[in-house]
Write a protein that holds these residues in place. Structure first.
Motif, PDB file in Angstrom:
ATOM      1  N   ALA A  68      18.320  -3.686  -7.999  1.00  0.00           N
ATOM      2  CA  ALA A  68      19.538  -3.109  -8.573  1.00  0.00           C
ATOM      3  C   ALA A  68      19.886  -3.721  -9.923  1.00  0.00           C
ATOM      4  CB  ALA A  68      20.716  -3.300  -7.611  1.00  0.00           C
TER       5      ALA A  68
ATOM      6  N   VAL B  20      18.877   2.714   4.700  1.00  0.00           N
ATOM      7  CA  VAL B  20      19.157   3.599   3.568  1.00  0.00           C
ATOM      8  C   VAL B  20      19.551   4.989   4.070  1.00  0.00           C
ATOM      9  CG1 VAL B  20      18.193   4.696   1.527  1.00  0.00           C
ATOM     10  CG2 VAL B  20      17.649   2.309   2.021  1.00  0.00           C
TER      11      VAL B  20
ATOM     12  N   PHE C 278      23.197   5.553   2.669  1.00  0.00           N
ATOM     13  CA  PHE C 278      23.097   5.998   1.288  1.00  0.00           C
ATOM     14  C   PHE C 278      24.136   7.053   0.930  1.00  0.00           C
ATOM     15  CE2 PHE C 278      21.322   8.686  -2.100  1.00  0.00           C
ATOM     16  CZ  PHE C 278      21.111   7.725  -3.070  1.00  0.00           C
TER      17      PHE C 278
ATOM     18  N   THR D 174      27.107   6.702  -1.914  1.00  0.00           N
ATOM     19  CA  THR D 174      27.138   7.605  -3.054  1.00  0.00           C
ATOM     20  C   THR D 174      28.484   8.317  -3.155  1.00  0.00           C
ATOM     21  OG1 THR D 174      24.757   7.954  -2.824  1.00  0.00           O
ATOM     22  CG2 THR D 174      25.960   9.536  -4.173  1.00  0.00           C
TER      23      THR D 174
ATOM     24  N   HIS E  88      30.561  16.004  -5.524  1.00  0.00           N
ATOM     25  CA  HIS E  88      29.119  16.227  -5.422  1.00  0.00           C
ATOM     26  C   HIS E  88      28.676  17.465  -6.197  1.00  0.00           C
ATOM     27  CE1 HIS E  88      25.120  16.661  -3.809  1.00  0.00           C
ATOM     28  NE2 HIS E  88      25.438  17.749  -3.155  1.00  0.00           N
TER      29      HIS E  88
ATOM     30  N   TYR F 285      20.832  13.838  -9.528  1.00  0.00           N
ATOM     31  CA  TYR F 285      20.882  12.437  -9.129  1.00  0.00           C
ATOM     32  C   TYR F 285      19.554  11.769  -9.495  1.00  0.00           C
ATOM     33  CZ  TYR F 285      24.997  13.344  -6.179  1.00  0.00           C
ATOM     34  OH  TYR F 285      26.239  13.678  -5.715  1.00  0.00           O
ATOM     35  N   THR F 286      19.638  10.533  -9.914  1.00  0.00           N
ATOM     36  CA  THR F 286      18.448   9.723 -10.139  1.00  0.00           C
ATOM     37  C   THR F 286      18.581   8.468  -9.300  1.00  0.00           C
ATOM     38  OG1 THR F 286      18.221  10.520 -12.406  1.00  0.00           O
ATOM     39  CG2 THR F 286      17.045   8.505 -11.833  1.00  0.00           C
ATOM     40  N   ALA F 287      17.619   8.213  -8.436  1.00  0.00           N
ATOM     41  CA  ALA F 287      17.691   7.073  -7.522  1.00  0.00           C
ATOM     42  C   ALA F 287      16.397   6.274  -7.598  1.00  0.00           C
ATOM     43  CB  ALA F 287      17.945   7.547  -6.091  1.00  0.00           C
ATOM     44  N   ALA F 288      16.517   4.980  -7.362  1.00  0.00           N
ATOM     45  CA  ALA F 288      15.351   4.107  -7.463  1.00  0.00           C
ATOM     46  C   ALA F 288      14.364   4.344  -6.335  1.00  0.00           C
ATOM     47  CB  ALA F 288      15.796   2.645  -7.471  1.00  0.00           C
ATOM     48  N   THR F 289      14.857   4.484  -5.104  1.00  0.00           N
ATOM     49  CA  THR F 289      13.928   4.590  -3.976  1.00  0.00           C
ATOM     50  C   THR F 289      14.227   5.693  -2.962  1.00  0.00           C
ATOM     51  OG1 THR F 289      15.198   2.867  -2.814  1.00  0.00           O
ATOM     52  CG2 THR F 289      13.266   2.157  -4.059  1.00  0.00           C
ATOM     53  N   PRO F 290      15.500   6.089  -2.737  1.00  0.00           N
ATOM     54  CA  PRO F 290      15.757   7.025  -1.649  1.00  0.00           C
ATOM     55  C   PRO F 290      15.033   8.359  -1.796  1.00  0.00           C
ATOM     56  CG  PRO F 290      17.785   5.995  -2.361  1.00  0.00           C
ATOM     57  CD  PRO F 290      16.741   5.624  -3.360  1.00  0.00           C
TER      58      PRO F 290
ATOM     59  N   PHE G 235      20.066  12.654   0.178  1.00  0.00           N
ATOM     60  CA  PHE G 235      21.216  13.234  -0.516  1.00  0.00           C
ATOM     61  C   PHE G 235      21.866  14.355   0.293  1.00  0.00           C
ATOM     62  CE2 PHE G 235      18.725  11.408  -3.965  1.00  0.00           C
ATOM     63  CZ  PHE G 235      19.689  10.760  -4.707  1.00  0.00           C
TER      64      PHE G 235
END
Length: 286
Positions: free
Chosen positions: A141, A248, A252, A256, A267, A273-278, A283
């Motif tokens: 993060a 997660v 998650f 969010t 929403h 959306y841009t996420a590192a891993t999910p 979503f």
């Protein structure tokens, strides 16, 4: 008071490692002494990674290493990437290094005291009264949290020029001695790199304006053992608990929604959306 993005950049270390090359070298290192390697090696194909970059050449990983040489490599590689990323971000912003009022430095993969922005102080040409804000231990993060901290600092000091530099050298935490699943997964996923950003409340001139909103952070109790570092005589050892995907998946969407609520957003107002891993399905609960 709005905060605007004035410059953005990335920088990479010199050594390029293809995924096939890394998989082959990992097989040489782990194959004979770790029976589960062949099964876990499928992670190299499913990781979605073609290549990554490293501050050390691939032969380095076949040698034994301890704290001293790992950290020497960290400082050397991190300083080089700091200079490259910071100079390019300043160039894109049209700023000079001596104009920077505050520098936020983020890294969790090595230790430098004095910290990295002090290590490159003369090479960069920073002012002697620059505010230094080094951040350690944020892990995956680090980039987005560092951006949030930099945004808050810029917002608090009208007209101040804030430089954020994020640097990680994950390759140096490679461990051939622990023979744990987490180490194989880390070998399949992580590389080295850096990024930098220039922030200020001053509006950008002649450019598309990118305004940065307020960041949002959330902590969960009793989760210290899920992800992080084990620290021993040889260096950092990655911690990946098997509960991560379930955690997660369960948490998650609510986290969010908390971020959206904090920014008075809904929403259906978000285009992407841009996420590192999910995974995308995480979503769906939104």
């Amino acid at each position: 008071m709005p905060v605007f993005l004035h410059g953005l950049s990335t920088a990479l270390p010199p050594h390029v490692l293809t995924q096939d090359e890394v998989r082959e070298r990992a097989g040489i290192i782990f194959g004979a002494k770790y029976p589960q390697f062949e099964r876990l090696s499928k992670s190299f194909a499913t990781a979605g990674i073609d290549r990554r970059y490293s501050v050390v050449p691939i032969d380095w990983f076949s040698e034994e290493h301890g704290w001293v040489d790992r950290n020497v490599a960290f400082i050397e590689g991190a300083k080089a990437m700091f200079l490259d990323a910071a100079r390019l971000a300043l160039l894109n912003a049209g700023w000079q290094a001596e104009e920077v009022d505050c520098v936020v430095t983020v890294s969790s993969t090595g230790i430098a005291t004095p910290t990295l922005e002090a290590q490159v102080f003369s090479d960069m040409g920073f002012r002697e009264d620059i505010m230094r804000v080094p951040l350690f231990g944020l892990g995956c993060a680090g980039g987005v949290t560092g951006l949030s901290v930099a945004q808050s600092l810029a917002k608090a000091r009208e007209g101040a020029k804030v430089l954020l530099v994020v640097i990680e050298t994950c390759s140096l935490s490679f461990r051939a001695d622990r023979l744990q699943k987490a180490d194989i997964i880390a070998t399949a996923l992580f590389g080295d790199g850096s990024a930098a950003a220039c922030l200020s409340t001053d509006a950008t001139d002649g450019k598309t304006r990118v305004e940065l909103g307020q960041g949002y952070q959330k902590m969960w109790p009793d989760t210290l053992s899920i992800m992080g570092w084990d620290v021993d005589e040889a260096g950092f050892g990655v911690v990946f608990d098997r509960s991560i995907p379930t955690f997660v998946r369960n948490e998650f969407a609510a986290a969010t929604r908390g971020a959206l609520d904090a920014s008075a957003l809904k929403h259906d107002e978000i285009d992407r959306y841009t996420a590192a891993t999910p995974k995308p399905e995480f979503f769906h609960g939104l």
